[in-house]
Design an enzyme around this catalytic site. Structure first.
Site, mmCIF file in Angstrom:
data_model
loop_
_atom_site.group_PDB
_atom_site.id
_atom_site.type_symbol
_atom_site.label_atom_id
_atom_site.label_comp_id
_atom_site.label_asym_id
_atom_site.label_seq_id
_atom_site.Cartn_x
_atom_site.Cartn_y
_atom_site.Cartn_z
ATOM 1 N N TYR A 109 0.826 -1.204 0.000
ATOM 2 C CA TYR A 109 0.000 0.000 0.000
ATOM 3 C C TYR A 109 0.857 1.250 0.000
ATOM 4 O O TYR A 109 2.080 1.175 0.151
ATOM 5 C CB TYR A 109 -0.990 -0.010 1.171
ATOM 6 C CG TYR A 109 -0.403 0.318 2.523
ATOM 7 C CD1 TYR A 109 0.483 -0.541 3.168
ATOM 8 C CD2 TYR A 109 -0.745 1.502 3.173
ATOM 9 C CE1 TYR A 109 1.005 -0.224 4.403
ATOM 10 C CE2 TYR A 109 -0.228 1.814 4.418
ATOM 11 C CZ TYR A 109 0.649 0.952 5.031
ATOM 12 O OH TYR A 109 1.171 1.257 6.249
ATOM 13 N N LYS A 124 6.375 -1.742 1.956
ATOM 14 C CA LYS A 124 5.176 -1.164 2.598
ATOM 15 C C LYS A 124 4.040 -2.163 2.401
ATOM 16 O O LYS A 124 3.181 -2.008 1.523
ATOM 17 C CB LYS A 124 4.868 0.217 2.010
ATOM 18 C CG LYS A 124 3.988 1.060 2.924
ATOM 19 C CD LYS A 124 4.042 2.522 2.564
ATOM 20 C CE LYS A 124 2.955 3.331 3.245
ATOM 21 N NZ LYS A 124 3.059 3.453 4.684
ATOM 22 N N GLU A 153 12.277 2.518 14.205
ATOM 23 C CA GLU A 153 11.331 3.579 13.841
ATOM 24 C C GLU A 153 10.140 3.496 14.796
ATOM 25 O O GLU A 153 10.287 3.028 15.924
ATOM 26 C CB GLU A 153 10.908 3.427 12.372
ATOM 27 C CG GLU A 153 10.357 2.051 12.047
ATOM 28 C CD GLU A 153 9.951 1.889 10.585
ATOM 29 O OE1 GLU A 153 9.811 2.874 9.860
ATOM 30 O OE2 GLU A 153 9.728 0.717 10.190
ATOM 31 N N LEU A 195 10.943 1.451 7.206
ATOM 32 C CA LEU A 195 10.357 1.898 5.939
ATOM 33 C C LEU A 195 11.069 3.185 5.530
ATOM 34 O O LEU A 195 11.170 4.111 6.347
ATOM 35 C CB LEU A 195 8.859 2.168 6.102
ATOM 36 C CG LEU A 195 8.204 2.545 4.776
ATOM 37 C CD1 LEU A 195 7.939 1.307 3.937
ATOM 38 C CD2 LEU A 195 6.925 3.326 4.984
HETATM 39 N N1 PLP Z 1 7.553 3.922 8.966
HETATM 40 C C1 PLP Z 1 6.431 3.204 8.948
HETATM 41 C C2 PLP Z 1 6.425 1.843 9.554
HETATM 42 C C3 PLP Z 1 5.252 3.722 8.349
HETATM 43 O O1 PLP Z 1 4.128 2.995 8.326
HETATM 44 C C4 PLP Z 1 5.303 5.031 7.801
HETATM 45 C C5 PLP Z 1 4.133 5.625 7.169
HETATM 46 O O2 PLP Z 1 3.059 5.109 7.143
HETATM 47 C C6 PLP Z 1 6.500 5.747 7.860
HETATM 48 C C7 PLP Z 1 7.612 5.160 8.436
HETATM 49 C C8 PLP Z 1 6.595 7.141 7.280
HETATM 50 O O3 PLP Z 1 6.602 7.100 5.877
HETATM 51 P P1 PLP Z 1 6.123 8.338 4.999
HETATM 52 O O4 PLP Z 1 6.922 9.516 5.433
HETATM 53 O O5 PLP Z 1 6.426 7.931 3.614
HETATM 54 O O6 PLP Z 1 4.664 8.521 5.276
#
Ligand code: PLP
Length: 298
Positions: free
Chosen positions: A38, A152, A184, A208
């Site tokens: 996603y 993701k 994270e 991620l």
């Molecule tokens: N890390 C995880 C596990 C996430 O689910 C998300 C966003 O949903 C992020 C980091 C941040 O990613 P982004 O800045 O692309 O929204």
């Protein structure tokens, strides 16, 4: 009254449909196995913030699972803009959900499946000024998610359980550690500030690679804020001056309570620090430029 599922119009397999009428098969591998990926893309005044970068990450996620990308990136951008417009054009977070498709239950996917494509949109409410000033309350938890966090994936049970545990402990969310190092949060990247340097965990298989994370790194470079990308120990996190979370829906926000205690440098413990306010300002300026570009294009 129960909350609406999402903004009224969704997209399913080539058609825009009222969100309550969107239906997929229970044999979809997304339902049976969580076999899908996603994306969440923020739109401000009808214009995507880093939409291309989100779509490129979507393609990388699909590639890693060997699911064909149903559309070229330009076509995705057209569908996304159409969905945002059909839902009124105001600030929205658009979700793209793609699964490997519908098949008889078997772990090994048969060849030639047609991916299921679903898109929905939610109103994008950025954190209020009061929340920026207060910051978030996080707890430290052990990161027990799988070893491919760079994908993701829609299989989000790890994130669900971790966030559930954090909320049950009275917190907003968690800061995750694996083998003694910061990874994270359940749905955002986490960075640390120590002695004026922004410290960022490496973009490896344990996090991620956030699009907001990249934007923050870019803004720091453009405005001469020192930044290092490297592994960060739990001790370094605990003794840091500032702690921030970044994500497409939160942008950048300070974590001001960790494990029940006011966090950060004694000069501003329990409150967002000076570098946070600087970075938030840079984000706002960047978004204003984007809005101005969108208005000029009309
Ligand atoms: N890390 C995880 C596990 C996430 O689910 C998300 C966003 O949903 C992020 C980091 C941040 O990613 P982004 O800045 O692309 O929204």
């Amino acid at each position: 009254m129960t909350q609406p599922l999402a903004l009224p119009i969704a997209y399913l397999n080539g058609k825009f449909v009222p969100v309550e009428q969107a239906q997929i098969s229970p044999f979809d591998r997304g339902f049976i196995f969580g076999d899908g990926v996603y994306e969440v893309i923020p739109y401000y005044g009808g214009k995507g913030l880093r939409a291309r970068e989100h779509l490129e990450r979507l393609e990388r996620s699909l590639d890693m699972l060997d699911i064909p990308n149903p559309y070229p990136l330009d076509q995705w951008e057209v569908y996304l803009s159409e969905l945002v417009a059909k839902n009124g054009g105001a600030d929205q977070a658009v979700y793209i959900q793609i699964t490997r498709g519908v098949a008889k239950r078997d772990f090994a996917p048969p060849k030639g499946l047609v991916p299921t494509v679903f898109m929905m949109s939610n109103t994008l409410a950025r954190p209020s000024q009061a929340l920026y000033e207060k910051g978030l309350n996080f707890v430290s938890l052990d990161d027990f998610r799988w070893g491919r966090c760079q994908v993701k994936s829609t299989a989000l049970l790890g994130a669900v359980l971790l966030k559930q545990e954090a909320v049950q402990m009275g917190a907003d969310d968690c800061v995750l550690f694996r083998d003694g190092y910061l990874t994270e949060s359940s749905a955002s990247n986490v960075v640390v500030v120590k002695n004026g340097v922004i410290l960022c965990p490496p973009k490896d298989n344990l996090i991620l690679p956030g699009i907001t994370y990249d934007l923050m790194i870019e803004l720091a470079a453009q405005h001469g804020l020192p930044l290092e990308m490297r592994k960060i120990s739990r001790r370094e996190v605990q003794t840091a001056d500032e702690l921030w979370a970044t994500s497409s829906t939160k942008e950048v926000i300070a974590i001001t309570t960790l494990d029940g205690k006011p966090f950060g440098n004694a000069a501003h413990a329990g409150k967002p620090g000076p570098l946070f306010w600087k970075m938030l300002g840079l984000f706002q300026a960047y978004k204003q430029q984007l809005r101005a570009l969108a208005a000029a294009a009309e």
